[in-house]
Motif scaffolding. Structure first.
Motif, short mmCIF file in Angstrom:
data_model
loop_
_atom_site.label_atom_id
_atom_site.label_comp_id
_atom_site.label_asym_id
_atom_site.label_seq_id
_atom_site.Cartn_x
_atom_site.Cartn_y
_atom_site.Cartn_z
N PRO A 219 -27.47 47.42 1.24
CA PRO A 219 -27.25 46.22 0.43
C PRO A 219 -25.96 46.23 -0.39
N GLU A 220 -25.53 47.43 -0.85
CA GLU A 220 -24.36 47.50 -1.73
C GLU A 220 -23.51 48.71 -1.39
N THR A 221 -22.29 48.71 -1.89
CA THR A 221 -21.44 49.89 -1.72
C THR A 221 -21.91 50.99 -2.66
N GLY A 222 -21.69 52.23 -2.27
CA GLY A 222 -22.08 53.35 -3.11
C GLY A 222 -22.65 54.49 -2.29
N SER A 223 -23.28 55.42 -2.97
CA SER A 223 -23.82 56.62 -2.34
C SER A 223 -25.32 56.46 -2.07
N TYR A 224 -25.73 56.85 -0.85
CA TYR A 224 -27.13 56.76 -0.45
C TYR A 224 -27.60 58.12 0.07
N THR A 225 -28.85 58.43 -0.21
CA THR A 225 -29.47 59.65 0.31
C THR A 225 -30.35 59.27 1.50
N ILE A 226 -30.16 59.96 2.61
CA ILE A 226 -30.97 59.75 3.82
C ILE A 226 -31.81 61.00 4.02
N ASN A 227 -33.11 60.87 3.85
CA ASN A 227 -34.03 61.99 4.06
C ASN A 227 -34.66 61.81 5.45
N ILE A 228 -34.35 62.72 6.36
CA ILE A 228 -34.82 62.62 7.74
C ILE A 228 -36.13 63.39 7.87
N HIS A 229 -37.23 62.66 8.07
CA HIS A 229 -38.54 63.29 8.25
C HIS A 229 -38.83 63.39 9.74
N TYR A 230 -39.25 64.58 10.19
CA TYR A 230 -39.60 64.75 11.61
C TYR A 230 -40.92 65.51 11.69
N GLU A 231 -41.77 65.10 12.61
CA GLU A 231 -43.08 65.75 12.69
C GLU A 231 -43.72 65.59 14.06
N LYS A 232 -44.61 66.53 14.35
CA LYS A 232 -45.54 66.48 15.48
C LYS A 232 -46.90 66.89 14.93
N PRO A 233 -47.70 65.93 14.50
CA PRO A 233 -48.97 66.25 13.84
C PRO A 233 -49.88 67.15 14.66
N ALA A 234 -49.93 66.94 15.97
CA ALA A 234 -50.82 67.73 16.82
C ALA A 234 -50.44 69.21 16.81
N GLU A 235 -49.16 69.50 16.56
CA GLU A 235 -48.69 70.89 16.52
C GLU A 235 -48.49 71.38 15.09
N GLU A 236 -48.92 70.54 14.12
CA GLU A 236 -48.80 70.87 12.69
C GLU A 236 -47.36 71.18 12.31
N ILE A 237 -46.44 70.40 12.87
CA ILE A 237 -45.01 70.54 12.56
C ILE A 237 -44.61 69.37 11.67
N HIS A 238 -44.02 69.70 10.55
CA HIS A 238 -43.45 68.66 9.68
C HIS A 238 -42.27 69.26 8.92
N GLY A 239 -41.19 68.54 8.94
CA GLY A 239 -40.01 69.00 8.21
C GLY A 239 -39.17 67.81 7.77
N HIS A 240 -38.18 68.09 6.94
CA HIS A 240 -37.28 67.03 6.52
C HIS A 240 -35.95 67.63 6.07
N GLN A 241 -34.94 66.82 6.13
CA GLN A 241 -33.62 67.25 5.66
C GLN A 241 -32.89 66.07 5.04
N LYS A 242 -32.25 66.32 3.90
CA LYS A 242 -31.53 65.26 3.18
C LYS A 242 -30.05 65.29 3.50
N GLU A 243 -29.49 64.10 3.68
CA GLU A 243 -28.05 63.94 3.89
C GLU A 243 -27.59 62.82 2.97
N THR A 244 -26.28 62.81 2.66
CA THR A 244 -25.71 61.78 1.81
C THR A 244 -24.67 60.97 2.57
N LEU A 245 -24.72 59.66 2.41
CA LEU A 245 -23.76 58.76 3.04
C LEU A 245 -23.05 57.92 1.99
#
Length: 249
Positions: A219-245
């Motif tokens: 919506p506006e100019t400036g800094s944004y944090t992108i938190n990437i969530h990834y998961e496979k519930p059946a394998e009990e995998i869940h993780g995330h990583q933050k990036e800045t744009l």
């Protein structure tokens, strides 16, 4: 008799032309069906252990189909101290020097083991091999295994493009697990900023193995944090990583 001969000759000409066209169509189809080979990246260090607080050269040798790649879209090294985690990483763009060799000079701040990922984009193909390297005599003495990091996830958000406020942008993340594309996962982008009243969540779609995309209009100019969530519930995998744009006008 002449009419019969002319008819036979005409049929032979038509048959020959049809055969040539079929061969050309077949050749064109084969060329269109060819799949570009995934680029191979070999990361080289000057020696081990590497020195702390002193410039050292890191190389990535990029080949595709056994041939050097001198015109990769980019090669970037992402580096972080193993104990501090990927959220503390530095990302440095490498320069092409010769015959598919891309290099950076980097100074490691302290001793220990570091993770080094060579994010490499060649055409539409992305690869990101990860290496572990020892820095300082103390790290070498304690010993380390280059394969020790193979079970870790590698997440890379494509941030090289220009993101403009008010325009639809495509967010693309590559996710690897044990140096293989992390496919068929549930991936969601969590977008937040001081400019926003609340966090926004967007589901991503897997376009290529391990490549997840989603569209969003900042919506506006400036800094944004992108938190990437990834998961496979059946394998009990869940993780995330933050990036800045950074979003511009």
């Amino acid at each position: 008799m002449k009419k019969v001969l002319l008819s036979i000759i005409l049929l032979l000409v038509i048959s020959a032309c049809s055969s040539n066209n079929n061969e050309q169509d077949s050749t064109a189809a084969e060329e269109n069906n060819k799949v570009a080979e995934i680029p191979e990246v070999q990361v080289n260090f000057e020696h081990e252990p590497l020195p702390a607080n002193d410039d050292t050269t890191i190389q990535a040798i990029v080949t595709q189909g056994g041939e050097p790649v001198p015109d990769a879209e980019y090669v970037e090294f992402e580096i972080w101290h193993s104990e501090e985690g990927q959220d503390s990483s530095d990302t440095i763009k490498a320069k092409h020097t010769e015959d598919g060799v891309y290099t950076i000079d980097y100074s490691f701040e302290k001793e220990g083991t570091y993770q080094v990922i060579a994010h490499t984009q060649v055409g539409d193909l992305h690869t990101m091999p990860q290496n572990e390297v020892a820095v300082g005599q103390q790290a070498e003495a304690s010993g380390h295994d280059h394969g020790d990091s193979s079970g870790k996830f590698m997440v890379h958000l494509m941030s090289e493009q220009i993101f403009k406020a008010g325009e639809t942008s495509t967010l693309t993340a590559h996710i690897n697990h044990m140096e293989e594309p992390f496919s068929e996962a549930l991936v969601r982008y969590e977008i937040s900023s001081d400019l926003m009243e609340k966090h926004t969540y967007i589901d991503a779609v897997e376009e290529e193995p391990g490549e997840y995309t989603a569209n969003y209009t900042f919506p506006e100019t400036g800094s944004y944090t992108i938190n990437i969530h990834y998961e496979k519930p059946a394998e009990e995998i869940h993780g995330h990583q933050k990036e800045t744009l950074e979003v511009v006008e």
